[in-house]
Design a protein around this motif. Structure first.
Motif, PDB file in Angstrom:
ATOM      1  N   ARG A  21       0.838  -1.206   0.000  1.00 54.56           N
ATOM      2  CA  ARG A  21       0.000   0.000   0.000  1.00 54.56           C
ATOM      3  C   ARG A  21       0.873   1.257   0.000  1.00 54.56           C
ATOM      4  O   ARG A  21       0.609   2.204  -0.732  1.00 54.56           O
ATOM      5  N   ARG A  22       1.921   1.247   0.796  1.00 56.08           N
ATOM      6  CA  ARG A  22       2.829   2.401   0.857  1.00 56.08           C
ATOM      7  C   ARG A  22       3.502   2.643  -0.494  1.00 56.08           C
ATOM      8  O   ARG A  22       3.590   3.781  -0.956  1.00 56.08           O
ATOM      9  N   LEU A  23       3.960   1.574  -1.149  1.00 56.57           N
ATOM     10  CA  LEU A  23       4.585   1.729  -2.466  1.00 56.57           C
ATOM     11  C   LEU A  23       3.591   2.300  -3.475  1.00 56.57           C
ATOM     12  O   LEU A  23       3.938   3.156  -4.283  1.00 56.57           O
ATOM     13  N   ALA A  24       2.357   1.839  -3.418  1.00 59.79           N
ATOM     14  CA  ALA A  24       1.324   2.358  -4.328  1.00 59.79           C
ATOM     15  C   ALA A  24       1.062   3.834  -4.056  1.00 59.79           C
ATOM     16  O   ALA A  24       0.947   4.642  -4.982  1.00 59.79           O
ATOM     17  N   GLU A  25       0.975   4.211  -2.780  1.00 60.95           N
ATOM     18  CA  GLU A  25       0.724   5.614  -2.429  1.00 60.95           C
ATOM     19  C   GLU A  25       1.891   6.507  -2.837  1.00 60.95           C
ATOM     20  O   GLU A  25       1.682   7.603  -3.361  1.00 60.95           O
ATOM     21  N   LEU A  26       3.127   6.043  -2.610  1.00 62.49           N
ATOM     22  CA  LEU A  26       4.300   6.825  -3.016  1.00 62.49           C
ATOM     23  C   LEU A  26       4.347   6.976  -4.539  1.00 62.49           C
ATOM     24  O   LEU A  26       4.698   8.039  -5.053  1.00 62.49           O
ATOM     25  N   THR A  27       3.988   5.913  -5.248  1.00 63.72           N
ATOM     26  CA  THR A  27       3.959   5.962  -6.709  1.00 63.72           C
ATOM     27  C   THR A  27       2.950   7.001  -7.181  1.00 63.72           C
ATOM     28  O   THR A  27       3.242   7.843  -8.034  1.00 63.72           O
ATOM     29  N   ARG A  28       1.752   6.937  -6.615  1.00 62.46           N
ATOM     30  CA  ARG A  28       0.690   7.878  -6.979  1.00 62.46           C
ATOM     31  C   ARG A  28       1.140   9.320  -6.735  1.00 62.46           C
ATOM     32  O   ARG A  28       0.965  10.191  -7.588  1.00 62.46           O
ATOM     33  N   ALA A  29       1.739   9.586  -5.578  1.00 64.43           N
ATOM     34  CA  ALA A  29       2.176  10.945  -5.243  1.00 64.43           C
ATOM     35  C   ALA A  29       3.331  11.387  -6.150  1.00 64.43           C
ATOM     36  O   ALA A  29       3.333  12.505  -6.667  1.00 64.43           O
ATOM     37  N   HIS A  30       4.317  10.501  -6.342  1.00 56.96           N
ATOM     38  CA  HIS A  30       5.502  10.856  -7.129  1.00 56.96           C
ATOM     39  C   HIS A  30       5.143  11.179  -8.578  1.00 56.96           C
ATOM     40  O   HIS A  30       5.715  12.082  -9.183  1.00 56.96           O
ATOM     41  N   LEU A  31       4.184  10.436  -9.126  1.00 63.54           N
ATOM     42  CA  LEU A  31       3.793  10.644 -10.513  1.00 63.54           C
ATOM     43  C   LEU A  31       2.627  11.627 -10.656  1.00 63.54           C
ATOM     44  O   LEU A  31       2.194  11.913 -11.772  1.00 63.54           O
ATOM     45  N   LEU A  33      -0.542  11.297 -10.035  1.00 63.78           N
ATOM     46  CA  LEU A  33      -1.571  10.617 -10.806  1.00 63.78           C
ATOM     47  C   LEU A  33      -2.961  11.133 -10.470  1.00 63.78           C
ATOM     48  O   LEU A  33      -3.247  11.439  -9.310  1.00 63.78           O
ATOM     49  N   PRO A  34      -3.830  11.194 -11.472  1.00 63.91           N
ATOM     50  CA  PRO A  34      -5.214  11.580 -11.207  1.00 63.91           C
ATOM     51  C   PRO A  34      -5.930  10.450 -10.468  1.00 63.91           C
ATOM     52  O   PRO A  34      -5.489   9.295 -10.484  1.00 63.91           O
ATOM     53  N   GLU A  35      -7.030  10.778  -9.836  1.00 66.91           N
ATOM     54  CA  GLU A  35      -7.813   9.796  -9.077  1.00 66.91           C
ATOM     55  C   GLU A  35      -8.234   8.610  -9.947  1.00 66.91           C
ATOM     56  O   GLU A  35      -8.325   7.478  -9.469  1.00 66.91           O
ATOM     57  N   ALA A  36      -8.476   8.844 -11.222  1.00 69.45           N
ATOM     58  CA  ALA A  36      -8.942   7.791 -12.127  1.00 69.45           C
ATOM     59  C   ALA A  36      -7.847   6.790 -12.496  1.00 69.45           C
ATOM     60  O   ALA A  36      -8.150   5.732 -13.054  1.00 69.45           O
ATOM     61  N   ALA A  37      -6.602   7.095 -12.195  1.00 69.88           N
ATOM     62  CA  ALA A  37      -5.502   6.182 -12.507  1.00 69.88           C
ATOM     63  C   ALA A  37      -5.468   5.044 -11.492  1.00 69.88           C
ATOM     64  O   ALA A  37      -5.903   5.190 -10.357  1.00 69.88           O
ATOM     65  N   THR A  38      -4.944   3.911 -11.931  1.00 69.82           N
ATOM     66  CA  THR A  38      -4.809   2.736 -11.063  1.00 69.82           C
ATOM     67  C   THR A  38      -3.337   2.377 -10.953  1.00 69.82           C
ATOM     68  O   THR A  38      -2.603   2.408 -11.936  1.00 69.82           O
ATOM     69  N   VAL A  39      -2.917   2.023  -9.739  1.00 69.29           N
ATOM     70  CA  VAL A  39      -1.556   1.562  -9.485  1.00 69.29           C
ATOM     71  C   VAL A  39      -1.648   0.137  -8.959  1.00 69.29           C
ATOM     72  O   VAL A  39      -2.393  -0.137  -8.028  1.00 69.29           O
ATOM     73  N   SER A  40      -0.890  -0.756  -9.575  1.00 71.24           N
ATOM     74  CA  SER A  40      -0.843  -2.156  -9.154  1.00 71.24           C
ATOM     75  C   SER A  40       0.580  -2.476  -8.721  1.00 71.24           C
ATOM     76  O   SER A  40       1.528  -2.209  -9.453  1.00 71.24           O
ATOM     77  N   VAL A  41       0.721  -3.038  -7.527  1.00 69.96           N
ATOM     78  CA  VAL A  41       2.033  -3.448  -7.022  1.00 69.96           C
ATOM     79  C   VAL A  41       1.995  -4.957  -6.813  1.00 69.96           C
ATOM     80  O   VAL A  41       1.137  -5.466  -6.094  1.00 69.96           O
ATOM     81  N   THR A  42       2.913  -5.659  -7.451  1.00 73.96           N
ATOM     82  CA  THR A  42       2.929  -7.117  -7.398  1.00 73.96           C
ATOM     83  C   THR A  42       4.338  -7.608  -7.109  1.00 73.96           C
ATOM     84  O   THR A  42       5.302  -7.091  -7.663  1.00 73.96           O
ATOM     85  N   GLU A  43       4.461  -8.606  -6.255  1.00 77.03           N
ATOM     86  CA  GLU A  43       5.732  -9.273  -6.038  1.00 77.03           C
ATOM     87  C   GLU A  43       5.674 -10.607  -6.750  1.00 77.03           C
ATOM     88  O   GLU A  43       4.734 -11.381  -6.558  1.00 77.03           O
ATOM     89  N   LEU A  44       6.670 -10.857  -7.582  1.00 79.58           N
ATOM     90  CA  LEU A  44       6.719 -12.089  -8.366  1.00 79.58           C
ATOM     91  C   LEU A  44       8.019 -12.831  -8.092  1.00 79.58           C
ATOM     92  O   LEU A  44       9.052 -12.211  -7.824  1.00 79.58           O
ATOM     93  N   ALA A  45       7.985 -14.143  -8.215  1.00 82.54           N
ATOM     94  CA  ALA A  45       9.208 -14.932  -8.132  1.00 82.54           C
ATOM     95  C   ALA A  45      10.104 -14.528  -9.293  1.00 82.54           C
ATOM     96  O   ALA A  45       9.633 -14.228 -10.387  1.00 82.54           O
ATOM     97  N   CYS A  46      11.398 -14.505  -9.036  1.00 80.02           N
ATOM     98  CA  CYS A  46      12.347 -14.048 -10.050  1.00 80.02           C
ATOM     99  C   CYS A  46      13.541 -14.994 -10.099  1.00 80.02           C
ATOM    100  O   CYS A  46      14.190 -15.220  -9.084  1.00 80.02           O
ATOM    101  N   GLY A  47      13.817 -15.524 -11.286  1.00 79.32           N
ATOM    102  CA  GLY A  47      14.954 -16.414 -11.459  1.00 79.32           C
ATOM    103  C   GLY A  47      16.235 -15.700 -11.828  1.00 79.32           C
ATOM    104  O   GLY A  47      17.294 -16.310 -11.907  1.00 79.32           O
ATOM    105  N   ASP A  48      16.166 -14.387 -12.055  1.00 76.34           N
ATOM    106  CA  ASP A  48      17.337 -13.588 -12.409  1.00 76.34           C
ATOM    107  C   ASP A  48      18.273 -13.531 -11.212  1.00 76.34           C
ATOM    108  O   ASP A  48      17.851 -13.226 -10.101  1.00 76.34           O
ATOM    109  N   PRO A  49      19.568 -13.817 -11.397  1.00 75.37           N
ATOM    110  CA  PRO A  49      20.497 -13.763 -10.272  1.00 75.37           C
ATOM    111  C   PRO A  49      20.593 -12.370  -9.640  1.00 75.37           C
ATOM    112  O   PRO A  49      21.009 -12.236  -8.494  1.00 75.37           O
ATOM    113  N   GLY A  50      20.171 -11.340 -10.374  1.00 73.05           N
ATOM    114  CA  GLY A  50      20.204  -9.982  -9.843  1.00 73.05           C
ATOM    115  C   GLY A  50      19.059  -9.674  -8.898  1.00 73.05           C
ATOM    116  O   GLY A  50      19.046  -8.628  -8.250  1.00 73.05           O
ATOM    117  N   CYS A  51      18.087 -10.558  -8.791  1.00 72.22           N
ATOM    118  CA  CYS A  51      16.932 -10.329  -7.913  1.00 72.22           C
ATOM    119  C   CYS A  51      17.301 -10.642  -6.465  1.00 72.22           C
ATOM    120  O   CYS A  51      17.629 -11.782  -6.143  1.00 72.22           O
TER     121      CYS A  51
END
Length: 103
Positions: A21-31, A33-51
């Protein structure tokens, strides 16, 4: 509107939900964004060694009438810091419209 998804290991814990929720709120504020915009934050498994922690955080920004924009952070949500977020969002910041409609 913010959407929260957590697909890596099943259910989402309260502290994880708060971080998302905090990441979504920071994203909305930083960009600014208008109220009509949607922000989706997802954590996914990552096979990249850099993850860090074997997961990546994906942020989708859906503005009305525009293509969905995505930002990736090669860290699990729990490890994402403000600087990581702002760096990932850098390419999604829109320049303010000029006096002639955006030039």
């Amino acid at each position: 509107m913010a959407r929260f998804f957590f697909t890596r290991r099943g259910g989402i814990e309260d502290d994880q939900r708060d971080r998302v929720r905090r990441l979504a709120e920071l994203t909305r504020a930083h960009l600014a964004l208008p109220e009509a915009a949607t922000v989706s934050v997802t954590e996914l498994a990552c096979g990249d060694p850099g993850c860090a922690g074997g997961a990546e955080t994906v942020i989708l920004v859906m503005r009305p009438g525009r293509r969905t924009a995505a930002a990736k952070i090669l860290k699990a949500v729990a490890h994402v810091e403000d600087a990581d977020l702002y760096g990932a969002l850098e390419g999604l910041v829109e320049a303010p419209a000029g006096p002639f409609g955006g030039d």
